[in-house]
Design an enzyme around this catalytic site. Structure first.
Site, PDB file in Angstrom:
ATOM      1  N   GLU A  87       5.653  -3.255   0.671  1.00 48.09           N
ATOM      2  CA  GLU A  87       5.843  -3.237  -0.694  1.00 48.09           C
ATOM      3  C   GLU A  87       5.064  -1.791  -0.618  1.00 48.09           C
ATOM      4  O   GLU A  87       3.710  -1.833  -0.839  1.00 48.09           O
ATOM      5  CB  GLU A  87       5.184  -4.502  -1.415  1.00 48.09           C
ATOM      6  CG  GLU A  87       5.577  -4.352  -2.895  1.00 48.09           C
ATOM      7  CD  GLU A  87       4.557  -4.123  -3.761  1.00 48.09           C
ATOM      8  OE1 GLU A  87       4.469  -3.099  -4.343  1.00 48.09           O
ATOM      9  OE2 GLU A  87       3.677  -5.164  -3.994  1.00 48.09           O
ATOM     10  N   CYS A 108       1.915  -0.346  -8.701  1.00 51.65           N
ATOM     11  CA  CYS A 108       3.092   0.009  -8.012  1.00 51.65           C
ATOM     12  C   CYS A 108       4.355   0.297  -8.811  1.00 51.65           C
ATOM     13  O   CYS A 108       5.188   1.043  -8.648  1.00 51.65           O
ATOM     14  CB  CYS A 108       3.451  -0.808  -6.962  1.00 51.65           C
ATOM     15  SG  CYS A 108       2.222  -1.147  -5.721  1.00 51.65           S
ATOM     16  N   GLY A 145       1.051  -1.117  -0.003  1.00 52.50           N
ATOM     17  CA  GLY A 145      -0.126   0.097  -0.152  1.00 52.50           C
ATOM     18  C   GLY A 145       0.838   1.203   0.127  1.00 52.50           C
ATOM     19  O   GLY A 145       2.021   1.322  -0.416  1.00 52.50           O
TER      20      GLY A 145
HETATM   21  C1  UN1 Z   1       1.789  -4.312  -7.788  1.00 53.07           C
HETATM   22  O1  UN1 Z   1       1.485  -3.006  -8.506  1.00 53.07           O
HETATM   23  O2  UN1 Z   1       1.588  -3.957  -6.295  1.00 53.07           O
HETATM   24  O3  UN1 Z   1       4.984  -6.048 -11.971  1.00 53.07           O
HETATM   25  C2  UN1 Z   1       2.035  -5.464  -8.110  1.00 53.07           C
HETATM   26  C3  UN1 Z   1       3.737  -5.833 -12.061  1.00 53.07           C
HETATM   27  C4  UN1 Z   1       2.936  -6.958 -11.637  1.00 53.07           C
HETATM   28  C5  UN1 Z   1       2.704  -6.797 -10.291  1.00 53.07           C
HETATM   29  C6  UN1 Z   1       2.375  -5.429  -9.661  1.00 53.07           C
HETATM   30  N1  UN1 Z   1       3.247  -8.393 -11.730  1.00 53.07           N
HETATM   31  O4  UN1 Z   1       3.318  -5.048 -12.756  1.00 53.07           O
END
Ligand code: UN1
Length: 519
Positions: free
Chosen positions: A273, A307, A251
């Site tokens: 994360e 993310c 988050g």
């Molecule tokens: C996330 O956005 O928390 O690498 C995970 C990626 C995906 C996972 C993202 N396999 O964009």
């Protein structure tokens, strides 16, 4: 048999919900059994596609939270007795069940999180991949043997399970990031308690239903418990709960700091994360077609709500005009709309608050000297009251404060660089450190970027974008991203306790460091 549903009609939705055993009001609490749903207090799950209510969820009461954690503790005592390869064979069944439900679950992710169909399915595929990975891992949980300085001594290191763990997941990957943690922890011997985002609780409920049936059929303990509720209430409770040995949190940086403080206050373990502010460097030695596709996917996929989304692109001054011209065209032509329709690449933002943040970041960027090259406004999609925006492309200066902030929306800042040292300086000048990429066919440049002189991120890519990592590597980042690692490689070690073991198999008791102790 999975069913593919493309239309948005109530009937189709009803069929999907029947398939996934979801009702209008669903219990949000599972600990070997489902707590009774009640009509009084509800979490409403709205689809960002049309703003309509999908279903409601009864959040976890205080008493049920306690039941869930003590249930998970008891389940652990049984589960941990299964040899790891036997745990792996259960993951095989779990992977099969997910394969069968892939299209249905993918569609639910589309409805609840607003992802395109291919991305919704891709997310379930990511769960299947980690299930497969965990099967192999279950036969490879390894230790080491070290040379002892004492005669007739053996020194070893082994990993043992930690017990129940907590997983707090985010709306943007409402299922796969949970599985990175839950499946790896499961083969390690741990049980888990999942708190999904209150914006996407239905995916968590549907998955828990499917997997609990598998565990029941296999006659093994119910290792996956579920609690729902706000981060302030249930999330904080999990973070402070000594019974939960490890908390994995995905988050925002702010919430992650709170979780980390609560967990470290009781000297527990956490995996964080948190935010990313990922950049792609595009060199004059890049294959421009590949670079454009990589940057566009990174910045536009999941409507910039990953993310790993590309938020900054740092372009060599030698190709700047050409690259920018082509990028502007992509931004002007990109199709925004109902993520269930073919051809649509950008679905809605998750809610109104995300849309407001998108708008205010753009005004802030303008105030700080940015120039809007494309998009940046709300998008009207006929017949849909979702939260749609036209992705923004902004020419900016790297030291603008707004470019150092993560806005969870499709905003891409473009900068120009003169030499690679400058590109890397710009690249590393933000507080976050999740993912990074360079587009170049020059070996010296790519080597520089992946060396300690280059990217300071946890994920470093060459000729592929910042988003879309595979499960086989460890996933996570440095600096404000929190330092956690999940998913592949040796991330499994996080879910275990490390033990250093010394065995004396001799007839004397020699002491280390040559210390004498005569009695
Ligand atoms: C996330 O956005 O928390 O690498 C995970 C990626 C995906 C996972 C993202 N396999 O964009």
């Amino acid at each position: 048999m999975a069913m593919i549903i493309m239309a948005s009609s109530d009937k189709k939705k009803q069929e999907l919900f029947d398939h996934l055993s979801l009702g209008e009001i669903n219990s949000g609490t599972f600990y070997g059994k489902w707590a009774k749903p009640s009509a009084s207090k509800q979490i409403a799950s709205y689809s960002p596609i049309d703003g309509l209510l999908l279903a409601s969820v009864t959040p976890t009461s205080r008493a049920d939270y306690d039941h869930a954690v003590s249930f998970s503790e008891k389940a652990y005592l049984e589960w941990v007795e299964l040899p790891p390869p036997k745990r792996g064979s259960i993951m095989l069944k779990i992977g099969q069940a997910l394969r069968e439900a892939k299209d249905d679950l993918g569609m639910l992710v589309t409805l609840e999180a607003g992802k395109t169909i291919t991305e919704g399915r891709g997310e379930i595929q990511e769960m299947i991949d980690i299930a497969d990975f965990s099967i192999g891992l279950s036969r490879q949980l390894e230790g080491s043997v070290f040379a002892s300085e004492r005669p007739w001594h053996r020194m070893m290191e082994q990993y043992v399970p930690v017990g129940p763990i907590g997983i707090i997941s985010s709306f943007n990957f409402p299922s796969s990031v949970w599985s990175w943690n839950a499946f790896i922890a499961a083969v390690c011997g741990d049980t888990s308690i999942w708190k999904p985002s209150s914006k996407t609780p239905l995916a968590a409920i549907a998955i828990t239903k499917i997997l609990s049936k598998v565990l029941e059929t296999e006659g093994v303990p119910q290792i996956f418990s579920l609690v729902t509720g706000s981060g302030e209430e249930i999330g904080s409770r999990m973070a402070s709960d000594r019974r939960i040995k490890l908390v994995s949190f995905t988050g925002s940086v702010n919430s992650g700091k709170k979780v980390s403080q609560l967990v470290s206050d009781r000297l527990g373990k956490s995996i964080l994360e948190l935010g990313g502010n990922n950049a792609a460097v595009v060199s004059e030695h890049a294959d421009i077609d590949i670079a454009l596709k990589g940057v566009a996917f990174g910045a536009l996929a999941t409507a910039g709500q990953r993310c790993t989304s590309t938020r900054r692109v740092i372009v060599s001054n030698k190709i700047y005009s050409e690259f920018l011209q082509r990028l502007v065209r992509i931004y002007k032509e990109v199709s925004v709309g109902d993520p269930r329709s073919t051809g649509v690449l950008v679905g809605p933002l998750i809610d109104e608050s995300a849309t407001a943040k998108f708008e205010s970041a753009i005004s802030e960027a303008m105030r700080q000297g940015g120039k809007l090259l494309a998009g940046g406004t709300r998008a009207k999609i006929q017949g849909l009251k979702g939260h749609y925006v036209k992705p923004a492309l902004i020419e900016a200066k790297p030291d603008m404060e707004i470019c150092k902030t993560e806005t969870f929306a499709p905003i891409l800042y473009v900068f120009k660089y003169r030499d690679l040292e400058e590109a890397v300086r710009i690249h590393n000048s933000v507080p976050q450190g999740l993912s990074s990429s360079i587009f170049t066919r020059d070996l010296l440049e790519s080597e520089y970027f992946i060396s300690h002189r280059g990217s300071d991120c946890g994920i470093v890519n060459v000729n592929t974008g910042t988003a879309g990592a595979e499960i086989g590597g460890a996933f996570g980042g440095e600096k404000d991203t929190g330092g956690g690692r999940e998913s592949g490689s040796d991330a499994w070690k996080n879910y275990m306790k490390r033990q250093t073991i010394t065995i004396n198999y001799g007839k004397e008791l020699p002491l280390a460091q040559g210390v004498e102790f005569k009695i």
